[in-house]
Design an enzyme around this catalytic site. Structure first.
Site, mmCIF file in Angstrom:
data_model
loop_
_atom_site.group_PDB
_atom_site.id
_atom_site.type_symbol
_atom_site.label_atom_id
_atom_site.label_comp_id
_atom_site.label_asym_id
_atom_site.label_seq_id
_atom_site.Cartn_x
_atom_site.Cartn_y
_atom_site.Cartn_z
ATOM 1 N N SER A 21 -0.649 3.361 7.346
ATOM 2 C CA SER A 21 -0.264 4.150 8.030
ATOM 3 C C SER A 21 -1.040 5.454 7.706
ATOM 4 C CB SER A 21 0.770 5.298 6.977
ATOM 5 O OG SER A 21 0.283 5.298 5.710
ATOM 6 N N ASN A 42 1.192 -1.335 -0.175
ATOM 7 C CA ASN A 42 -0.004 -0.019 -0.326
ATOM 8 C C ASN A 42 0.995 1.325 0.117
ATOM 9 O OD1 ASN A 42 -2.246 2.031 0.568
ATOM 10 N ND2 ASN A 42 -3.638 0.581 1.606
ATOM 11 N N ASP A 43 1.229 1.461 0.939
ATOM 12 C CA ASP A 43 2.469 3.128 1.259
ATOM 13 C C ASP A 43 3.207 2.791 -0.264
ATOM 14 O OD1 ASP A 43 0.171 4.292 3.012
ATOM 15 O OD2 ASP A 43 1.961 2.788 5.176
ATOM 16 N N VAL A 44 3.950 1.610 0.183
ATOM 17 C CA VAL A 44 5.501 1.484 -1.277
ATOM 18 C C VAL A 44 5.426 2.155 -1.674
ATOM 19 C CG1 VAL A 44 6.551 0.290 0.239
ATOM 20 C CG2 VAL A 44 5.200 -0.663 -1.353
#
Lengths: 466, 95
Positions: A432, A391-393
């Site tokens: 996050s 997700n965040d990456v």
């Protein structure tokens, strides 16, 4: 005999360094750890020839053997049984045990002084005390890291005035430790309070740190344990402990820095702010577009007729245990002439390299696996980027929105592929708590469901095309 | 005896060695490497043995026992975990 022990320790220290060096290549890595293992086994064996082991009596020797056998058996069984997915927290536990051992060695020496034994010189006392602090903090901190990764503690806990309390505990243990070390007189009660404070500090220090930052913390504790072992090596005049401990201390520090750098966050940020706790501060902004859903057979067709597919696995892939299905998908796609590559973000999974280990376990060759810098230029020329459990990456706001907490973090450019398919359990935000703009992009389609099941359906879909 | 500046020199050289040894490791080996260095500090077991060996009172023996137990767990657990991970990087037989 003592000469022999010294020689063995000397050779062991050299072999440890060579072993770590050999771990810098996949070809020699296994040989490196095996050599280090043999060296440690021999070092442990010859230590039974040390007169200090027999200083008090045969009961102690029996206790030593019982403790070694018990500790070894328990560790052997747990290490053999643990799933690869859970390996990071097991590393945390074994590391914490080493820290605890170093602290316990210091405790034995300090208790001797407290019981009226002759006090060693101040340097030795200071090092023993420092080793005790570092080792005990690593011990209890690693235990918390384990509990967090194992899911025993789900929330990031933060007391009111957490920083102030931590500082007070820190100051308290330094003052008590300093008093004991520099006066050479140790009161048993104060010694007890001292150790209680060090354990509590390790817990308090680790509790507010979010799960996403745990790898950095485990690596830091690994370095700290090394340092504690080195300090106790000085206390016991054991050169093998000094050298092995220091080498681990410095290499662990470097590794910690590399990890923090990969996340584009200063170490101080990781340790003293609770990012990853889903405060939601930056999550409120408006996102344009909407999420589009796709079904597995359609996604399978897109991939089957592509010339190049890049797969981006994240921790969600590990949780869903989808790596074996991915290996199968790779096989059926390659049978159709599709080029398949894997893109691994430096902090994908729970530790750097964790994803690589999981993919290797499933039998995916490591020459198909690419780092961020190597793969990013290839996204525009690939028809499909398959994001699974990441997700965040892959969140483009890291490039575009200076307000975002992850702004500046290097990401995998999945949004620059011609099409992007995202396998995801549900519609929520990532670890996050930040909205992922990739999911709303025009060229992105969402495939909702369990990772393992969905990849299985993709495999079936590709096979159906004959 | 290892003391004073000799100790500092050993400490300094070992620190630089650790830094150099690690600096060229590819990312894919970072987790096994952390596990491997975790194993290396399991050498604390030889110190724990000495600590328990010269323990005199019940309290000292108890703490010493814990030290040896934990250290053995660190060494064996670290070793087995590292070997298990590295075995996955071996070329597959019969492929």
């Amino acid at each position: 005999m003592e000469m022999l022990i010294e020689i063995v320790y000397f050779i062991a220290a050299a072999v440890f360094i060579i072993g770590l060096k050999q771990m810098s290549s996949p070809v020699t890595a296994r040989q490196g750890i095996v050599w280090a293992g043999i060296a440690m086994a021999i070092a442990t064996f010859v230590t039974f020839g040390d007169p200090a082991v027999y200083a008090h009596g045969s009961i102690n020797v029996i206790l030593i053997i019982v403790a070694i056998v018990a500790g070894s058996i328990i560790a052997y069984i747990t290490a053999k049984r643990v799933e690869m997915t859970d390996m990071p927290q097991m590393i945390a536990i074994y590391n914490g045990m080493g820290g605890g051992a170093a602290a316990a060695i210091a405790a034995v020496e300090l208790v001797k002084v407290a019981a009226g034994g002759a006090a060693p010189n101040t340097t030795v006392l200071v090092l023993a005390t420092l080793g005790a602090i570092i080792g005990a903090v690593s011990f209890s901190g690693s235990a918390i890291a384990f509990a967090k990764l194992q899911g025993l503690i789900n929330k990031t806990m933060r007391l009111p005035m957490h920083m102030v309390i931590n500082l007070a505990i820190f100051a308290g243990m330094l003052i008590l430790g300093g008093m004991m070390a520099f006066s050479g007189e140790i009161d048993p009660t104060i010694l007890l309070i001292f150790f209680a404070l060090t354990i509590i500090f390790g817990i308090m220090f680790t509790l507010p740190i979010g799960g996403a930052d745990m790898p950095v913390v485990i690596s830091l504790f690994n370095a700290l344990t090394g340092l504690a072992v080195a300090f106790e090596g000085f206390v016991l005049q054991n050169a093998a402990m000094i050298i092995a401990g220091t080498v681990v201390g410095s290499s662990g520090t470097l590794l910690t820095q590399l990890m923090a750098k990969a996340m584009n966050r200063p170490i101080s940020n990781v340790l003293f702010s609770s990012f990853g706790s889903a405060d939601g501060s930056a999550a409120d902004e408006e996102v344009e577009g909407s999420m589009k859903e796709i079904q597995a057979p359609d996604a399978a067709i897109m991939m089957a007729y592509a010339s190049k597919v890049i797969i981006i696995p994240g921790y969600g892939m590990a949780v869903a245990q989808a790596q074996h299905k991915l290996a199968e998908l790779t096989k059926v796609l390659e049978a159709r002439g599709v080029e398949v590559k894997y893109a691994i973000h430096p902090v994908a999974g729970r530790m750097p390299g964790h994803m690589n280990v999981l993919l290797a376990e499933a039998g995916i060759d490591y020459d198909k696996i690419y780092d961020l810098e190597d793969i990013n230029p290839e996204f525009p020329s690939s028809e499909v980027a398959l994001v699974i459990g990441a997700n965040d990456v892959v969140n483009p706001v890291a490039r575009t929105n200076p307000e975002s907490p992850i702004y500046g973090m290097p990401i995998l450019d999945a949004d620059r592929a011609q099409n992007c398919i995202v396998i995801k359990r549900g519609r929520g935000a990532g670890f996050s708590g930040i909205e992922n703009h990739l999911f709303y992009a025009d060229n992105t389609q969402m495939l909702y469901g369990d990772g393992q099941k969905m990849v299985g359906e993709l495999v079936a879909g590709v096979k159906d095309l004959g | 005896m290892i003391e004073g500046f000799t100790a500092l020199y050993i400490f300094m050289l070992a620190a630089f060695t650790g830094y150099e040894v690690i600096s060229r490791v590819p990312v894919i080996l970072h987790t096994p490497l952390m596990s491997g260095s975790n194993f290396v500090h399991g050498i604390v077991v030889v110190g724990a043995m000495v600590a328990l060996g010269h323990a005199e009172t019940g309290v000292e023996m108890t703490i010493g026992f814990i030290a040896v137990f934990l250290a053995a767990g660190n060494a064996v657990g670290g070793y087995v975990a590292t070997v298990r991970m590295l075995e996955m990087f071996q070329p597959k037989k019969g492929d």
